[in-house]
Design a protein around this motif. Structure first.
Motif, PDB file in Angstrom:
ATOM      1  N   LEU A 202       0.851  -1.187   0.000  1.00 15.31           N
ATOM      2  CA  LEU A 202       0.000   0.000   0.000  1.00 15.31           C
ATOM      3  C   LEU A 202       0.885   1.234   0.000  1.00 15.31           C
ATOM      4  O   LEU A 202       1.829   1.341   0.783  1.00 15.31           O
ATOM      5  N   ARG A 203       0.556   2.178  -0.857  1.00 16.94           N
ATOM      6  CA  ARG A 203       1.274   3.441  -0.878  1.00 16.94           C
ATOM      7  C   ARG A 203       0.496   4.490  -0.097  1.00 16.94           C
ATOM      8  O   ARG A 203      -0.688   4.350   0.144  1.00 16.94           O
ATOM      9  N   GLY A 204       1.185   5.557   0.284  1.00 12.66           N
ATOM     10  CA  GLY A 204       0.509   6.657   0.936  1.00 12.66           C
ATOM     11  C   GLY A 204       0.936   6.880   2.375  1.00 12.66           C
ATOM     12  O   GLY A 204       1.837   6.206   2.893  1.00 12.66           O
ATOM     13  N   LYS A 205       0.296   7.816   3.043  1.00 16.22           N
ATOM     14  CA  LYS A 205       0.652   8.241   4.389  1.00 16.22           C
ATOM     15  C   LYS A 205       0.658   7.107   5.387  1.00 16.22           C
ATOM     16  O   LYS A 205       1.527   7.049   6.266  1.00 16.22           O
ATOM     17  N   SER A 206      -0.308   6.182   5.289  1.00 20.46           N
ATOM     18  CA  SER A 206      -0.373   5.055   6.224  1.00 20.46           C
ATOM     19  C   SER A 206       0.055   3.749   5.576  1.00 20.46           C
ATOM     20  O   SER A 206      -0.224   2.666   6.087  1.00 20.46           O
ATOM     21  N   GLY A 207       0.798   3.863   4.459  1.00 24.41           N
ATOM     22  CA  GLY A 207       1.294   2.678   3.763  1.00 24.41           C
ATOM     23  C   GLY A 207       2.788   2.511   3.932  1.00 24.41           C
ATOM     24  O   GLY A 207       3.400   3.096   4.832  1.00 24.41           O
TER      25      GLY A 207
END
Length: 209
Positions: A202-207
């Motif tokens: 998962l990409r992103g702030k919580s990834g």
């Protein structure tokens, strides 16, 4: 191709998928439509295949397994994190869900939007950080994450309706456990861990990225 889809569905049934609504939807959705041309001959094999930007279309068993774990009823409001190829979204639309789906990679977002539209599906689609969900349309009765999470994203827990259910793979980059989150009340959740899987991160702030 219908014969190959029928054989794929029979294989899923033999592998333990028992939700007939899931099997019926996967018998209808043309998986080859979402596979890169060079791999179209393998579209109905039970394996993940590469798509654009280093991502994959999950193997049919994984799609069926995650979908079955959601315990869906027609008309439910569902949030999908990781539109990817659009195949999982198509299965959910075929099952009659009110689907909201988020993708971070522009190429995948645009390709999936075009393919879903060509099949007559019109989910709400967002280009953005799926690890933060889609707060504008919360709460969701079901949330499905189709990429590996280092932990359960707080934003997704908060966007899950009381009584709702979330299915996501949680672990490290090499191995994750399929995880079920059930929201019992405003502040209470039940969390269960099931079988091992391997997803793209998962990409992103919580990834992971």
């Amino acid at each position: 191709m219908k014969g190959l889809r029928k054989r794929m569905v029979q294989g899923l049934r033999e592998s333990g998928i028992s939700d007939e609504r899931v099997l019926e939807a996967m018998a209808e959705v043309p998986r080859h439509f979402f596979v890169e041309g060079a791999f179209s001959a393998q579209a109905y094999a039970d394996k993940a295949l590469p798509i654009a930007k280093g991502q994959t279309i999950s193997q049919p068993y994984t799609v069926a397994y995650q979908t079955q774990l959601l315990r869906l009823k027609r008309g439910m409001k569902v949030l999908e994190i990781g539109t990817g190829s659009g195949y999982q979204a198509a299965v959910l639309c075929q099952m009659g869900m009110k689907l909201h789906t988020v993708e971070m990679i522009p190429r995948l977002h645009s390709d999936a939007k075009e393919k879903l539209s060509d099949l007559g599906f019109r989910p709400k689609m967002l280009l953005g950080d799926g690890s933060q969900g889609w707060a504008a349309h919360e709460p969701y009765e079901r949330i499905l994450v189709t990429a590996a999470c280092p932990e359960i994203p707080l934003a997704l827990k908060q966007q899950l309706a009381v009584g709702g259910r979330m299915v996501l793979p949680v672990g490290n980059l090499d191995l994750q456990f399929m995880t079920i989150v059930q929201r019992i009340s405003r502040h209470e959740y039940e969390i269960g861990r099931l079988h091992e899987f391997q997803f793209v991160p998962l990409r992103g702030k919580s990834g992971f990225q």
